[in-house]
Enzyme design. Structure first.
Site, short mmCIF file in Angstrom:
data_model
loop_
_atom_site.label_atom_id
_atom_site.label_comp_id
_atom_site.label_asym_id
_atom_site.label_seq_id
_atom_site.Cartn_x
_atom_site.Cartn_y
_atom_site.Cartn_z
N MET A 42 -2.88 -0.17 7.61
CA MET A 42 -3.05 -1.07 8.20
C MET A 42 -4.38 -2.01 7.18
SD MET A 42 -0.96 -0.08 10.67
CE MET A 42 -1.16 -2.75 11.11
N ASP A 78 0.54 -19.87 -0.77
CA ASP A 78 -0.42 -21.56 -0.04
C ASP A 78 -0.12 -22.49 -1.10
OD1 ASP A 78 -1.66 -22.99 1.59
OD2 ASP A 78 -3.11 -22.22 0.49
N CYS A 98 -6.20 -1.70 16.84
CA CYS A 98 -6.53 -1.64 15.05
C CYS A 98 -8.51 -0.91 14.91
CB CYS A 98 -6.75 -1.91 13.75
SG CYS A 98 -5.84 -1.99 12.54
#
EC number: 4.6.1.17
Length: 162
Positions: free
Chosen positions: A117, A132, A80
């Site tokens: 992206m 999480d 990237c």
């Protein structure tokens, strides 16, 4: 190989990995929108959405994580390009029937390459952060449907994933 056939832009003619050279490309306005969803048990979803239980804290933490991930995308994905992000926005919607948090990440830049992206990385990290923060209530949480929903700008123009 015909120019009309799709190619893998990160492979050279001999099949070796390479970073795409965007040095000669003109800057253009570019926008990408990605989506993802986090599905959890009714119990975990109830804890997340129950008044006073921290829905705001979980989603605000996920929002900040998504923005940070978009900004660090070039460090996470090997080929990237680092690029100047003009905007990163993370939005959430709650699906009470499906016990899902739906995530939408929008990234914008004026640069030589797109922000797809960055948008997908933002969505993914926001989803991982929700996982999480909710995993103590449900180990079976599923992150699903991470995808590019829309892009505009550059040579390929506008594209939608309907």
């Amino acid at each position: 190989m015909s120019d009309s056939l799709p190619t893998l832009s990160h492979l050279d003619d001999s099949g070796q990995v390479r970073m795409v050279d965007v040095g000669d490309k003109a800057d253009a306005d570019r926008l990408a929108i990605a989506r993802a969803a986090v599905r959890m048990s009714p119990q975990a979803y109830g804890l997340l959405t129950q008044p006073g239980q921290g829905k705001g804290e979980v989603l605000n933490t996920a929002r900040v994580a998504g923005v940070l991930a978009a900004k660090r995308c070039a460090e996470l994905i090997p080929l990237c390009h680092s690029l100047p992000l003009a905007f990163v926005g993370i939005e959430f919607s709650l699906d009470d029937e499906g016990h899902r948090v739906e995530i939408r990440a929008t990234c914008r830049t004026r640069y030589k390459t797109g922000v797809e992206m960055e948008a997908m990385t933002a969505c993914s990290m926001a989803a991982l952060t929700i996982y999480d923060m909710c995993k103590a209530a449900d180990k079976g949480i599923v992150i699903e449907q991470v995808r590019l929903a829309y892009k505009s700008g550059g040579k390929s123009g506008e594209w939608r994933n309907d």
